[in-house]
Design a protein around this motif. Sequence first.
Motif, PDB file in Angstrom:
ATOM      1  N   TRP A 222      10.674   2.695  -6.108  1.00 19.48           N
ATOM      2  CA  TRP A 222      11.562   2.829  -4.805  1.00 19.48           C
ATOM      3  C   TRP A 222      12.592   3.462  -4.829  1.00 19.48           C
ATOM      4  CZ3 TRP A 222       8.423   2.478  -0.624  1.00 19.48           C
ATOM      5  CH2 TRP A 222       7.386   1.331  -0.726  1.00 19.48           C
ATOM      6  N   LYS A 223      13.085   4.332  -4.182  1.00 21.20           N
ATOM      7  CA  LYS A 223      14.308   4.778  -3.855  1.00 21.20           C
ATOM      8  C   LYS A 223      15.162   3.791  -2.810  1.00 21.20           C
ATOM      9  CE  LYS A 223      13.603   9.637  -5.027  1.00 21.20           C
ATOM     10  NZ  LYS A 223      12.210   9.469  -5.226  1.00 21.20           N
ATOM     11  N   PRO A 224      16.544   3.626  -2.897  1.00 20.95           N
ATOM     12  CA  PRO A 224      17.222   2.721  -1.898  1.00 20.95           C
ATOM     13  C   PRO A 224      16.763   2.967  -0.627  1.00 20.95           C
ATOM     14  CG  PRO A 224      18.682   3.381  -3.867  1.00 20.95           C
ATOM     15  CD  PRO A 224      17.238   4.241  -3.927  1.00 20.95           C
ATOM     16  N   GLY A 225      16.449   1.886   0.307  1.00 18.52           N
ATOM     17  CA  GLY A 225      16.118   1.877   1.521  1.00 18.52           C
ATOM     18  C   GLY A 225      14.972   2.670   1.934  1.00 18.52           C
ATOM     19  N   GLN A 226      13.999   2.730   0.848  1.00 19.72           N
ATOM     20  CA  GLN A 226      12.764   3.515   1.454  1.00 19.72           C
ATOM     21  C   GLN A 226      11.847   2.619   2.247  1.00 19.72           C
ATOM     22  OE1 GLN A 226      11.161   5.460  -2.047  1.00 19.72           O
ATOM     23  NE2 GLN A 226      11.614   7.479  -1.248  1.00 19.72           N
ATOM     24  N   HIS A 227      11.839   1.304   2.152  1.00 22.41           N
ATOM     25  CA  HIS A 227      11.020   0.183   2.539  1.00 22.41           C
ATOM     26  C   HIS A 227      12.285  -0.821   2.991  1.00 22.41           C
ATOM     27  CE1 HIS A 227       7.339  -1.474   4.355  1.00 22.41           C
ATOM     28  NE2 HIS A 227       7.747  -2.410   4.185  1.00 22.41           N
ATOM     29  N   ASN A 228      12.824  -0.821   4.358  1.00 27.95           N
ATOM     30  CA  ASN A 228      13.652  -1.886   4.560  1.00 27.95           C
ATOM     31  C   ASN A 228      13.351  -2.419   5.921  1.00 27.95           C
ATOM     32  OD1 ASN A 228      14.284   0.048   6.813  1.00 27.95           O
ATOM     33  ND2 ASN A 228      15.815   1.030   5.488  1.00 27.95           N
ATOM     34  N   GLY A 229      14.295  -3.037   6.544  1.00 28.50           N
ATOM     35  CA  GLY A 229      13.977  -3.894   7.781  1.00 28.50           C
ATOM     36  C   GLY A 229      15.174  -4.834   7.986  1.00 28.50           C
ATOM     37  N   THR A 230      15.742  -4.894   9.339  1.00 27.52           N
ATOM     38  CA  THR A 230      16.717  -5.576   9.622  1.00 27.52           C
ATOM     39  C   THR A 230      16.792  -7.232   9.074  1.00 27.52           C
ATOM     40  OG1 THR A 230      16.958  -4.433  11.481  1.00 27.52           O
ATOM     41  CG2 THR A 230      18.537  -6.564  11.527  1.00 27.52           C
ATOM     42  N   PHE A 231      15.593  -7.547   9.021  1.00 26.68           N
ATOM     43  CA  PHE A 231      15.255  -9.145   8.713  1.00 26.68           C
ATOM     44  C   PHE A 231      14.755  -9.191   7.272  1.00 26.68           C
ATOM     45  CE2 PHE A 231      15.779  -9.081  13.316  1.00 26.68           C
ATOM     46  CZ  PHE A 231      16.836  -9.855  13.453  1.00 26.68           C
TER      47      PHE A 231
ATOM     48  N   ILE B 182       0.798  -1.125  -0.160  1.00 31.06           N
ATOM     49  CA  ILE B 182       0.073   0.012  -0.083  1.00 31.06           C
ATOM     50  C   ILE B 182       0.900   1.134  -0.078  1.00 31.06           C
ATOM     51  CG2 ILE B 182      -2.018  -1.293   1.032  1.00 31.06           C
ATOM     52  CD1 ILE B 182      -1.407   0.077   3.709  1.00 31.06           C
ATOM     53  N   LYS B 183       2.053   1.030   0.564  1.00 33.71           N
ATOM     54  CA  LYS B 183       3.102   2.497   0.686  1.00 33.71           C
ATOM     55  C   LYS B 183       3.341   2.574  -0.801  1.00 33.71           C
ATOM     56  CE  LYS B 183       6.279   2.568   3.708  1.00 33.71           C
ATOM     57  NZ  LYS B 183       7.461   2.490   4.371  1.00 33.71           N
ATOM     58  N   LEU B 184       3.623   1.376  -1.578  1.00 33.10           N
ATOM     59  CA  LEU B 184       4.206   1.535  -2.932  1.00 33.10           C
ATOM     60  C   LEU B 184       3.184   2.085  -3.764  1.00 33.10           C
ATOM     61  CD1 LEU B 184       6.352   1.233  -5.186  1.00 33.10           C
ATOM     62  CD2 LEU B 184       5.303  -1.317  -5.417  1.00 33.10           C
ATOM     63  N   ALA B 185       1.876   1.630  -3.651  1.00 33.92           N
ATOM     64  CA  ALA B 185       0.624   2.204  -4.363  1.00 33.92           C
ATOM     65  C   ALA B 185       0.305   3.650  -4.245  1.00 33.92           C
ATOM     66  CB  ALA B 185      -0.711   1.318  -4.156  1.00 33.92           C
ATOM     67  N   ARG B 186       0.651   3.966  -3.147  1.00 32.43           N
ATOM     68  CA  ARG B 186       0.425   5.563  -2.675  1.00 32.43           C
ATOM     69  C   ARG B 186       1.411   6.181  -3.156  1.00 32.43           C
ATOM     70  NH1 ARG B 186      -1.702   3.645   3.452  1.00 32.43           N
ATOM     71  NH2 ARG B 186      -3.752   4.078   2.780  1.00 32.43           N
ATOM     72  N   ASN B 187       2.624   5.977  -3.563  1.00 26.82           N
ATOM     73  CA  ASN B 187       3.753   6.601  -4.020  1.00 26.82           C
ATOM     74  C   ASN B 187       3.558   6.535  -5.356  1.00 26.82           C
ATOM     75  OD1 ASN B 187       6.414   7.385  -2.216  1.00 26.82           O
ATOM     76  ND2 ASN B 187       5.347   5.759  -1.203  1.00 26.82           N
ATOM     77  N   VAL B 188       3.279   5.585  -6.134  1.00 27.46           N
ATOM     78  CA  VAL B 188       3.278   5.678  -7.510  1.00 27.46           C
ATOM     79  C   VAL B 188       1.943   6.462  -8.007  1.00 27.46           C
ATOM     80  CG1 VAL B 188       2.394   3.941  -9.570  1.00 27.46           C
ATOM     81  CG2 VAL B 188       4.104   3.233  -7.797  1.00 27.46           C
ATOM     82  N   THR B 189       0.901   6.314  -7.270  1.00 27.22           N
ATOM     83  CA  THR B 189      -0.200   7.126  -7.804  1.00 27.22           C
ATOM     84  C   THR B 189      -0.351   8.469  -7.236  1.00 27.22           C
ATOM     85  OG1 THR B 189      -1.538   6.250  -6.007  1.00 27.22           O
ATOM     86  CG2 THR B 189      -1.533   4.723  -7.949  1.00 27.22           C
TER      87      THR B 189
END
Length: 431
Positions: free
Chosen positions: A285-294, A117-124
């Motif tokens: 996406w730009k690098p690291g915009q949605h990340n996580g340690t695992f 949903i984060k990606l969809a909001r960024n795209v649209t």
Amino acid sequence: MRIFNRLESEVRGYIRSFPTVFSKAQNAVLTDEGGNTYIDFLAGAGTLNYGHNNPVMKQAVIEYLAEDGIVHGLDMATSAKKAFLQTFESHVLKPRSMQYKLQFTGPTGTNAVEAAIKLARNVTGRQMVISFTNGFHGVSLGSLALTGNRKFRDAAGVSLSDVHRAPYSGYFGMNIDTIAMLDKLIADPSSGVDLPAAIIVECVQGEGGLNVAGMNWLKKLEQLCKRHEILLIVDDIQAGCGRTGTFFSFEPAGIKPDIITLSKSLSGFGLPMALLLMKPELDIWKPGQHNGTFRGNNMAFVTATAALGHYWRDNKFQAAIQKKALTIEIFLDKLVASYPDAKLTRRGRGMMQGIACADPALADRISSIAFQNGLIIETSGGEDEVVKLLMPLTIEQETLLAGLDILEHAVAEAVGEKTESHVESDKEVTA
């Protein structure tokens, strides 16, 4: 059980329904510390499609660890990830003529939904997302906003916004066209429903009570999304990885979602892993915009690669799932017909089926009696009114039949009646 009652949070759930200490497991059978065995019709809530301690995956991960393979690597390139990407492309994407980029999110399904949903909001550039009645997409706040069930939503502690709830396929009965209703709301500038960034849907609603979207309904939903330039997200976290009879639950409808979420049985071995599939043009996406340690569990890459290579290299496994699904369907139809006063109905598709009870208390009694007799089976739905069968796809035929027999006796005891067994043999199903 005293140590759990004393130290573990009251938030625990399944332990209350199945109050014993489990110690071992193999395929579709669990054993507790007392040596009692239970047939597993829960399969980690759909996480163990290939059963407990699958020998193919177990051997693969043992060999990987023995060779000092990379266990943790953030999103760096590793040989385990490389092998998974190659295998997923050759065994899943190419045979289905699918072109998607892969994103490894945090290791749970809800994180994949958050990313979607984060990606969809960024795209649209739009905020609102449409989800459906009885949908379940996770319990982190973004995913929880999409989830319908009040018992989960009530725990949020904050308002859940930017979501419009639409009626699912068949919500008002089969004669009401809920896609036409939704289309009208979106097209009407005075409806109060803003043009959404995305629509998210489960083709079979697992936690929502095994509601099944019609194939034509899914096709019309895709057409609606294209007409209004809305991204279509299919949440295949529980219904995917073969659970409904094909690798993706939406395959029989012939649709091509813009974004797909996978988790649960993706690793094949119960190891945490989640994945986002997106059409290549959406990968902004730009690098690291949605990340996580695992993000990117390397041991899960190893077991997932083994699962795909063993079970999805041809159509044999899919055919076996469909045969077992027919056994379940025949059994449940006869069970429903045998207890007309109980007002039972069969729901679901593939090896994701169950019986809905008019009285939710009956579903709870059936599950409890089944556990007492050696069968682990849960309930789902808005009022936990559906007894849900979610056994491993690899379950042996004799174990499947034995589990169905326990279920039938549990239904008989719960409604206070006795009937002859309706479990079908291999010969009868084939005939």
